[in-house]
Scaffold this active site. Structure first.
Site, mmCIF file in Angstrom:
data_model
loop_
_atom_site.group_PDB
_atom_site.id
_atom_site.type_symbol
_atom_site.label_atom_id
_atom_site.label_comp_id
_atom_site.label_asym_id
_atom_site.label_seq_id
_atom_site.Cartn_x
_atom_site.Cartn_y
_atom_site.Cartn_z
ATOM 1 N N LYS A 157 -4.729 -7.016 -6.338
ATOM 2 C CA LYS A 157 -4.113 -6.246 -5.457
ATOM 3 C C LYS A 157 -2.751 -6.987 -4.765
ATOM 4 O O LYS A 157 -1.757 -6.343 -4.576
ATOM 5 C CB LYS A 157 -4.929 -5.547 -4.566
ATOM 6 C CG LYS A 157 -4.510 -4.421 -3.833
ATOM 7 C CD LYS A 157 -5.462 -3.752 -2.838
ATOM 8 C CE LYS A 157 -4.956 -2.635 -1.895
ATOM 9 N NZ LYS A 157 -6.109 -2.244 -1.171
ATOM 10 N N ASP A 159 -11.225 3.709 -3.634
ATOM 11 C CA ASP A 159 -10.881 2.736 -2.647
ATOM 12 C C ASP A 159 -10.718 1.332 -3.520
ATOM 13 O O ASP A 159 -11.427 0.731 -4.001
ATOM 14 C CB ASP A 159 -11.832 2.389 -1.840
ATOM 15 C CG ASP A 159 -11.378 1.082 -0.929
ATOM 16 O OD1 ASP A 159 -10.319 0.537 -1.087
ATOM 17 O OD2 ASP A 159 -12.162 0.953 0.220
ATOM 18 N N ASP A 196 -7.503 -1.930 10.186
ATOM 19 C CA ASP A 196 -8.128 -2.052 8.888
ATOM 20 C C ASP A 196 -7.776 -3.605 8.263
ATOM 21 O O ASP A 196 -6.621 -3.817 8.165
ATOM 22 C CB ASP A 196 -7.581 -1.233 7.959
ATOM 23 C CG ASP A 196 -8.110 -1.652 6.583
ATOM 24 O OD1 ASP A 196 -8.723 -2.513 6.255
ATOM 25 O OD2 ASP A 196 -7.785 -0.484 5.656
ATOM 26 N N GLU A 202 -4.902 3.956 3.146
ATOM 27 C CA GLU A 202 -6.340 3.890 3.846
ATOM 28 C C GLU A 202 -6.730 4.058 4.890
ATOM 29 O O GLU A 202 -7.859 4.523 5.298
ATOM 30 C CB GLU A 202 -6.526 2.299 3.403
ATOM 31 C CG GLU A 202 -6.734 1.780 2.002
ATOM 32 C CD GLU A 202 -6.462 0.411 1.628
ATOM 33 O OE1 GLU A 202 -6.464 0.165 0.491
ATOM 34 O OE2 GLU A 202 -6.283 -0.463 2.567
#
Lengths: 619, 173
Positions: free
Chosen positions: A87, A25, A207, A185
């Site tokens: 990211k 992850d 999420d 994800e």
């Protein structure tokens, strides 16, 4: 199915050997690596015994790089050289981020349109920074598992576009990882829950991570995970909660002069206050202010007021994703919470209100994605003999082409199940035209300017014909990772037009190769070694696959053809023992060419058998 | 191998939707690229193509309009590239009226609740009738039946477009 167990290409017919695989992850704030051991997914701890590695990279000196907590700690006094939340920059253009430059403590660099950062180690692009984090996770995994990883599954937000996915894959390549699959994800999270509890029905995965928000609507039934719809925002997350608190703090102290260092202090304090308020009703703080200090207190109501608009945005996205899935809110069977920001009480409460039920939080929301990725990596690497799960994913954003007048014509609408291939025909508009430009965009809007440019393709080598005479068939294919591949062919002449890809926000193959080379000391020798190793692995796969195919379906071949194939196999077998990567590559190509027909025959037979086998079973 | 053969279903308009998705999932279980993560490059490429084809076939057969169009294509009538002008004044009149209603809903949001429901109902009724006629025409398996079906399909496409635009307007709210 048991009656027709034909070894499929790639599925090993040799006795089972446990291969090492990991799920990663790669998060905005934290990153984790997990693996399946003795049938159970577990997080692999770093050298500090912590499950999470801070996604912080600090370029300490010309030849020293720090990753994780120590880098994060240094962020306060060395902000410029400490990259946090990288990211957010993945697959982004310089112009897209430049307007945030004021809020970022970095020196942004325009690397031919791509965003990069000036650091103590020179100019670094987000792919290189992410690769540093991946290398750390790679080290943790190999240390725990005492061996080389055969492959990894890396998770990405479902909302990531092509450029962001490609950048993630490039970073993995740079870190020397073999990517089995990029997994969304939320799908990973559902996988972790689904296999644990054997749930069936419609599941919403909410999420809210550090930098991104995803909502996914999945249908789970008999081992099939079907993504019905996804939505969200690739620039909304817990960091924005922090940012809102920073704004409030600045108002309180009245400080206007902001150095990179004080900005970072504010940010760290904001994060701490947020975490405290997940449990407490109020939190006190002290901030240095000039020679003095500022004492204050921050309470739940103020916090909730600040973030209410942000939470509302996520709820709106939930509604539209449910609508896209063709469902009503009350048809959602359960809601899975993922990401550290779902610990915020207001978030839980409002999500519960929207869906009319308490969301699931039994698995640690920070770990659930990595655990799901590990489960899938274990399956993909071949450690589970029975294929009992099937993940059907969709493309998150529509793919379109630029047409006359700056408009976009959609060729693959969003939420189409992948892999998918669409062919489009083009023709020339001038006599003797031999080249053509195609602009591919991703997004939902009608105007080119409102969508994200993915890539420009130039077709060359079209045979000269009168205007409108050439018919060029361009095939856009999106693979299971959500990545676009384009091929083109002129129909009347059969000429395959060559395609030059200019990714709008990505790196070319050459750039990546030179990055790989640049990061190694004995670059050339290492490159050759790497290429040799890659070719040897590929040769092994080809040999295994073709031998298995011959054993099960050899009867489909004429004697003559079979002999030819065996000849090429023997040759490949021999080259594989040698040290010449290029020669192995050529031998693989010869085997592939001689088995093309055979592969097609087997595919046809296999399709018939796939369904026939079932009928036999049913009787 | 055409799409009906691929899913081992009879080449007809009437279709067992449950069996279609059951066969679809079975084929995907076999050919999805996830089964080939460790395979040679050629096999991986092939599985992507195969899985893409299976997906396309499934979408085509799943949606009645696309299924009918595909069925006609199998029978040698290609609707995709035709430029035929439309020769049914009564139908065109009806479409124009429906379009006016749609424009009204788009421009006057206050009093549209009733209008909207009315239009939805009209669209539904119109489509239902055409669908029934389409199924019958296709079942005839004759040249006249096919031509009739093609013309019904053209009309249904008009309705489909209206339906999409109405949904788009609703989503904008």
């Amino acid at each position: 199915m048991a009656l027709l167990q034909i070894a499929e290409p790639g599925q090993s017919s040799a006795p089972h050997q446990h291969k090492l695989a990991a799920g990663i992850d790669l998060g905005t704030t934290n990153s984790l690596v997990a693996t399946v051991r003795s049938g159970e997914a577990q997080i692999l701890l770093g050298s500090d015994d912590q499950p999470m590695v801070s996604s912080a990279v600090r370029f300490v000196s010309a030849d020293q790089t720090d990753i994780g907590q120590s880098a994060l700690d240094a962020a306060v006094f060395d902000a410029e050289n400490t990259i946090l939340s990288v990211k957010r920059f993945m697959g982004r253009g310089f112009a897209e981020i430049a307007n945030q430059a004021e809020q970022l403590p970095y020196q942004l660099v325009d690397q031919s349109g791509l965003l990069a950062l000036q650091t103590r180690q020179g100019v670094k692009n987000p792919v290189e920074v992410s690769a540093e984090i991946l290398k750390r996770l790679h080290d943790i995994a190999t240390e725990h598992l005492a061996g080389e990883l055969a492959g990894v599954v890396i998770t990405v937000p479902a909302y990531f576009d092509d450029a962001q996915r490609q950048a993630t894959k490039d970073a993995a390549r740079l870190a020397g990882l073999n990517v089995l699959r990029l997994l969304n994800e939320p799908t990973a999270a559902a996988l972790a829950y689904g296999l644990d509890s054997g749930q069936e029905g419609v599941v919403a995965v909410y999420d809210l991570g550090g930098g991104t928000f995803d909502i996914s609507i999945l249908r789970l039934q008999k081992g099939v995970f079907e993504v019905l719809a996804t939505g969200g925002n690739s620039a909304l997350g817990g960091d924005d909660f922090d940012q809102a608190i920073v704004g409030w703090l600045l108002e309180q102290t009245g400080e206007t002069e902001r150095s990179a260092q004080s900005l970072r202090e504010y940010k760290l304090l904001a994060r701490r206050l947020k975490e405290q308020l997940s449990k407490a009703e109020q939190a006190d703080f002290v901030l240095p202010l000039g020679d003095d200090e500022f004492r204050g207190s921050f309470d739940r109501a103020t916090f909730e007021n600040l973030i209410q608009p942000l939470v509302r945005k996520t709820l709106l996205a939930c509604k539209s994703a449910v609508r896209d899935a063709g469902l009503q809110l009350d048809e959602v069977l359960s809601v899975v919470m993922v990401g550290g920001s779902t610990r915020v009480p207001l978030v839980r409460q409002q999500v519960a209100e929207l869906f009319g039920q308490e969301p699931l939080t039994t698995i640690d929301p920070d770990q659930v994605v990595a655990l799901g990725a590990a489960i899938q990596a274990n399956v993909l690497v071949g450690n589970k003999s029975e294929q009992d799960t099937l993940l059907l994913d969709v493309i998150p954003l529509s793919l379109g082409l630029e047409t006359m007048g700056g408009l976009v014509e959609k060729i693959i609408p969003r939420n189409t199940v992948i892999p998918v291939a669409k062919a489009q025909e083009f023709t020339t508009f001038k006599d003797g035209q031999t080249a053509m430009a195609i602009h591919v965009l991703q997004g939902e809007r009608e105007l080119v300017a409102d969508n994200r440019s993915l890539a420009r393709f130039e077709l060359h080598g079209i045979p000269p014909m009168p205007a409108g005479g050439a018919h060029i068939r361009v095939t856009f294919q999106v693979d299971a990772d959500g990545l676009l591949h384009v091929t083109a062919q002129e129909k009347s002449s059969g000429v395959v037009a060559s395609i030059e890809v200019k990714p709008s926000y990505g790196l070319t193959d050459e750039q990546i190769m030179s990055m790989i080379t640049g990061s190694m000391q004995h670059a050339k020798a290492d490159m050759q070694k790497r290429m040799l190793l890659e070719q040897q692995v590929e040769a092994g796969r080809v040999l295994e696959a073709v031998h298995a195919a011959l054993a099960s379906d050899g009867h489909l071949l004429e004697m003559e053809e079979r002999k030819r194939i065996e000849l090429h196999l023997a040759e490949l077998q021999q080259q594989r023992q040698g040290q010449d990567g290029e020669a192995i590559k050529l031998a693989i190509e010869r085997v592939n060419n001689s088995t093309d027909q055979f592969a097609a025959l087997r595919m046809d037979q296999s399709i018939r058998n796939a369904l026939k086998g079932h009928k036999v079973d049913e009787v | 191998m055409n799409y009906f053969e691929l899913f081992q279903l009879p080449q007809r308009m009437e279709l067992d939707a449950a069996l279609l998705s059951q066969h679809y999932l079975q084929l995907q279980r076999r050919f999805h690229p996830d089964n080939f993560a460790n395979a040679s490059e050629r096999d991986r490429r092939q599985s992507v193509q195969q899985a893409a084809l299976i997906n396309d076939a499934f979408q085509t057969l799943k949606h009645p309009l696309r299924r009918a169009e595909y069925l006609l294509q199998c029978r040698g009538i290609d609707l995709k590239h035709e430029q035929q002008s439309f020769q049914d004044p009564v139908f065109l009149m009806q479409q124009m009226e429906l379009r006016e209603q749609l424009a009204e809903i788009a421009t006057a949001p206050e009093q549209t609740q009733v209008l909207q429901q009315q239009l939805e109902q009209e669209l539904q009724q119109g489509q239902q009738q055409l669908h029934n006629e389409l199924s019958q025409a296709l079942e005839q398996q004759s040249e006249t039946g096919n031509q009739q079906a093609a013309s019904l399909l053209r009309k249904l496409k008009f309705f489909d477009k209206l339906q999409q635009e109405l949904e788009f307007i609703e989503q904008q709210r």
